[in-house]
Design a protein around this motif. Sequence first.
Motif, PDB file in Angstrom:
ATOM      1  N   ALA A  40     -95.648  -7.126   1.022  1.00 18.73           N
ATOM      2  CA  ALA A  40     -96.031  -7.242   2.378  1.00 18.73           C
ATOM      3  C   ALA A  40     -95.056  -8.500   3.028  1.00 18.73           C
ATOM      4  O   ALA A  40     -94.712  -8.906   4.185  1.00 18.73           O
ATOM      5  CB  ALA A  40     -97.452  -7.415   2.804  1.00 18.73           C
ATOM      6  N   LEU A  41     -95.139  -9.531   2.241  1.00 16.00           N
ATOM      7  CA  LEU A  41     -94.398 -10.860   2.538  1.00 16.00           C
ATOM      8  C   LEU A  41     -92.513 -10.568   2.769  1.00 16.00           C
ATOM      9  O   LEU A  41     -91.949 -10.940   3.635  1.00 16.00           O
ATOM     10  CB  LEU A  41     -94.436 -11.803   1.554  1.00 16.00           C
ATOM     11  CG  LEU A  41     -94.192 -13.121   1.833  1.00 16.00           C
ATOM     12  CD1 LEU A  41     -95.005 -13.826   2.854  1.00 16.00           C
ATOM     13  CD2 LEU A  41     -94.155 -14.018   0.556  1.00 16.00           C
ATOM     14  N   PHE A  42     -92.146  -9.428   1.778  1.00 14.02           N
ATOM     15  CA  PHE A  42     -90.702  -8.999   1.708  1.00 14.02           C
ATOM     16  C   PHE A  42     -90.629  -8.220   3.112  1.00 14.02           C
ATOM     17  O   PHE A  42     -89.734  -8.390   3.855  1.00 14.02           O
ATOM     18  CB  PHE A  42     -90.271  -8.468   0.968  1.00 14.02           C
ATOM     19  CG  PHE A  42     -90.006  -9.267  -0.731  1.00 14.02           C
ATOM     20  CD1 PHE A  42     -89.137 -10.316  -0.305  1.00 14.02           C
ATOM     21  CD2 PHE A  42     -90.500  -8.963  -1.666  1.00 14.02           C
ATOM     22  CE1 PHE A  42     -88.702 -11.135  -1.311  1.00 14.02           C
ATOM     23  CE2 PHE A  42     -90.141  -9.785  -2.800  1.00 14.02           C
ATOM     24  CZ  PHE A  42     -89.260 -10.858  -2.629  1.00 14.02           C
ATOM     25  N   GLY A  45     -90.296 -10.578   6.359  1.00 10.26           N
ATOM     26  CA  GLY A  45     -88.960 -11.028   6.345  1.00 10.26           C
ATOM     27  C   GLY A  45     -87.951 -10.017   6.802  1.00 10.26           C
ATOM     28  O   GLY A  45     -87.324 -10.464   7.858  1.00 10.26           O
ATOM     29  N   GLN A  46     -88.147  -8.669   6.282  1.00 17.34           N
ATOM     30  CA  GLN A  46     -87.286  -8.022   6.575  1.00 17.34           C
ATOM     31  C   GLN A  46     -87.398  -7.324   8.113  1.00 17.34           C
ATOM     32  O   GLN A  46     -86.291  -7.268   8.614  1.00 17.34           O
ATOM     33  CB  GLN A  46     -87.429  -6.561   5.573  1.00 17.34           C
ATOM     34  CG  GLN A  46     -86.295  -5.678   5.715  1.00 17.34           C
ATOM     35  CD  GLN A  46     -86.532  -4.619   6.904  1.00 17.34           C
ATOM     36  OE1 GLN A  46     -87.680  -4.290   7.263  1.00 17.34           O
ATOM     37  NE2 GLN A  46     -85.585  -3.883   7.723  1.00 17.34           N
ATOM     38  N   HIS A  47     -88.547  -7.239   8.483  1.00 13.45           N
ATOM     39  CA  HIS A  47     -88.804  -6.795   9.820  1.00 13.45           C
ATOM     40  C   HIS A  47     -88.354  -7.772  10.870  1.00 13.45           C
ATOM     41  O   HIS A  47     -87.876  -7.370  11.884  1.00 13.45           O
ATOM     42  CB  HIS A  47     -90.252  -6.529  10.103  1.00 13.45           C
ATOM     43  CG  HIS A  47     -90.616  -5.817  11.493  1.00 13.45           C
ATOM     44  ND1 HIS A  47     -90.902  -6.734  12.460  1.00 13.45           N
ATOM     45  CD2 HIS A  47     -90.776  -4.726  11.784  1.00 13.45           C
ATOM     46  CE1 HIS A  47     -91.250  -5.914  13.739  1.00 13.45           C
ATOM     47  NE2 HIS A  47     -90.875  -4.687  13.340  1.00 13.45           N
ATOM     48  N   PHE A  67     -97.504  -8.412   9.659  1.00 13.66           N
ATOM     49  CA  PHE A  67     -97.228  -8.303   8.357  1.00 13.66           C
ATOM     50  C   PHE A  67     -97.590  -9.671   7.645  1.00 13.66           C
ATOM     51  O   PHE A  67     -98.003  -9.888   6.188  1.00 13.66           O
ATOM     52  CB  PHE A  67     -95.656  -7.874   8.161  1.00 13.66           C
ATOM     53  CG  PHE A  67     -95.440  -6.563   8.180  1.00 13.66           C
ATOM     54  CD1 PHE A  67     -96.174  -5.512   7.622  1.00 13.66           C
ATOM     55  CD2 PHE A  67     -94.376  -6.439   9.005  1.00 13.66           C
ATOM     56  CE1 PHE A  67     -95.612  -4.055   7.849  1.00 13.66           C
ATOM     57  CE2 PHE A  67     -94.207  -4.806   9.355  1.00 13.66           C
ATOM     58  CZ  PHE A  67     -94.814  -3.897   8.673  1.00 13.66           C
ATOM     59  N   GLY A  68     -97.211 -10.765   8.046  1.00 12.71           N
ATOM     60  CA  GLY A  68     -97.846 -11.988   7.684  1.00 12.71           C
ATOM     61  C   GLY A  68     -98.961 -12.223   7.249  1.00 12.71           C
ATOM     62  O   GLY A  68     -99.551 -12.982   6.326  1.00 12.71           O
TER      63      GLY A  68
END
Length: 89
Positions: A40-42, A45-47, A67-68
């Motif tokens: 979810a952390l990745f 960042g991606q979103h 997501f964060g």
Amino acid sequence: MFWIGLLAGAAIALAVNWLVRKGILTKWYEWLLAGLGILALFATGQHYVSSLRENEPQSAWMGALIFGIIALILLGVAWQLSVRRANKT
């Protein structure tokens, strides 16, 4: 992508090494929760980066917020489960 994978692998290796040195045992479901939190952390960042590249700053911030929060909750639960079990023994 290579550098992100390299940094993530190094961070996971350091975390496992620290757990082994401290003698903290973890259950499979704590690893699963932590893995989902890291994913979810990745995703955060991606979103965020991809939405900014598409010139959608409001979508970037809202996605990062959603997501964060999910990532923080999952990582916090995994951490609390392992800390509380370590304190019992």
